[in-house]
Enzyme design. Sequence first.
Site, short mmCIF file in Angstrom:
data_model
loop_
_atom_site.label_atom_id
_atom_site.label_comp_id
_atom_site.label_asym_id
_atom_site.label_seq_id
_atom_site.Cartn_x
_atom_site.Cartn_y
_atom_site.Cartn_z
N LYS A 198 -0.99 -4.09 -1.12
CA LYS A 198 -0.10 -2.82 -0.61
C LYS A 198 1.10 -3.09 -1.38
O LYS A 198 1.44 -4.19 -2.21
CB LYS A 198 0.26 -3.12 0.85
CG LYS A 198 0.92 -4.21 1.32
CD LYS A 198 1.18 -4.20 2.78
CE LYS A 198 1.99 -5.27 3.21
NZ LYS A 198 2.43 -5.10 4.72
N TYR A 224 32.22 -3.85 -12.65
CA TYR A 224 32.80 -3.15 -11.41
C TYR A 224 33.64 -4.02 -10.50
O TYR A 224 33.13 -5.05 -10.09
CB TYR A 224 32.05 -2.21 -10.62
CG TYR A 224 31.33 -1.34 -11.74
CD1 TYR A 224 32.06 -0.42 -12.44
CD2 TYR A 224 29.86 -1.39 -11.80
CE1 TYR A 224 31.13 0.44 -13.10
CE2 TYR A 224 29.18 -0.44 -12.64
CZ TYR A 224 29.90 0.56 -13.49
OH TYR A 224 29.18 1.43 -14.13
C1 LIG Z 1 -1.55 -6.01 8.49
C2 LIG Z 1 -1.27 -6.93 7.48
N1 LIG Z 1 -1.97 -8.07 7.09
C3 LIG Z 1 -1.73 -8.89 6.21
C4 LIG Z 1 -0.62 -8.83 5.60
C5 LIG Z 1 -0.10 -9.93 4.41
O1 LIG Z 1 0.98 -10.56 5.03
P1 LIG Z 1 1.39 -11.93 4.15
O2 LIG Z 1 2.07 -11.36 2.86
O3 LIG Z 1 2.34 -12.72 4.77
O4 LIG Z 1 0.33 -12.79 3.80
C6 LIG Z 1 0.25 -7.68 5.91
C7 LIG Z 1 1.62 -7.71 5.03
O5 LIG Z 1 2.70 -7.41 5.86
C8 LIG Z 1 0.04 -6.78 6.79
O6 LIG Z 1 0.86 -5.76 6.97
#
Ligand SMILES: Cc1ncc(COP(=O)(O)O)c(C=O)c1O
Length: 366
Positions: free
Chosen positions: A35, A256
């Site tokens: 993601k 800045y």
């Molecule tokens: C539902 C879910 N599963 C797995 C993960 C993966 O998490 P991590 O990056 O801590 O392994 C996430 C990320 O936030 C998530 O939202």
Amino acid sequence: MTQEVRVAVDTGALRHNVEVLRRVVHPARVMTVVKANAYGHGAVESARAFEEAGVDWIGVVDLDEAVALRRAGISVPILAWLHAPGETFQRAVQFDVTPAISDLAQLGACARAGVPVVHLCLDTGLSRNGAVESEWAEFFDRARSLRGAVEVGGVMSHLSNTSPAEDAHQLAAFLRGVRMLADRGITAPLQHIAASASGQSSSDARLGMVRFGLSAYGLSPLAGRTPADLGLRPALTLTAPVIGLKRVLAGEGTSYGLTWRAERDTRLALLPVGYADGIERIAGNRARVLLGGRLRPVVGRIAMNALTVDLGPDDPTDAVALGDEAVLFGDAEKGHPTVADWAEATGTIDYEVVARLSARLPRSYR
Ligand SMILES: Cc1ncc(COP(=O)(O)O)c(C=O)c1O
């Protein structure tokens, strides 16, 4: 020597990390989470590397992300777990994506759309998506009555990573849900609750599959443990070329607000990267970069498209030239500052440092 800011992603490191994680969680399956543009690493290319490494599943937030992967030719099973109200799930059928669903409306929509298999998402304490425990009986009853139209291929939840005790509490709730489902004659083939931190630290939480995000990119989810401690290799290196060199006198400042002033005559290097590229503005006067073989402080405020590095006083043995490449963060084993260094300098977590890297930055893969 390069003349542009570059995100270099080592796909060999991505594959290596999957191998390591697979051994850690065996016999549980491995999902890699891509993601948010694969935590800044580039979704399609990262998913491709993970697919080549033989992951069992790829996880994304929503159907948009899933469809983009399918369109790019990713064929490994994909799970998507966050959906807008009114989602019809027709794209899940069209693009062969498994939705993880949180409520009766989503379950009904999946049945109507002809989604063959769903995962049921249970809220065990995070209070985000997922059905809460008081809704489980009705949720599971409906899942049973829709059998034949839509099957339950898995049950999932997500941990808060607060403490081992809190995780154990959530895990117990999750297993209660799995038993309630079994009482209705539904044995979901895949049960998953762990992500990177619990997947690496708690064998109890691994169940049938671990959803690895951060660890798959070679970053450590565990306080006090470096990626190398865990056998992981950071895959991403952020570099920027020196596009300006300047001498300033003691007392003169930079950027800045002149929040930094030279304590002695010194040389400054200008790098064309700033907060528009996803570098936290607050990192000014806190972070360091590797340039000309030495770690050097970022001085003054980080601007929208530029930051300044203090090279120190004139020194014939310490030449930095226009076009030299600075490493903002990468792999500690190569002497680079790390994502964790930048996270610490800016009061955030590794996740944010990489996820906020602008998608506009050119990425290269090797
Ligand atoms: C539902 C879910 N599963 C797995 C993960 C993966 O998490 P991590 O990056 O801590 O392994 C996430 C990320 O936030 C998530 O939202």
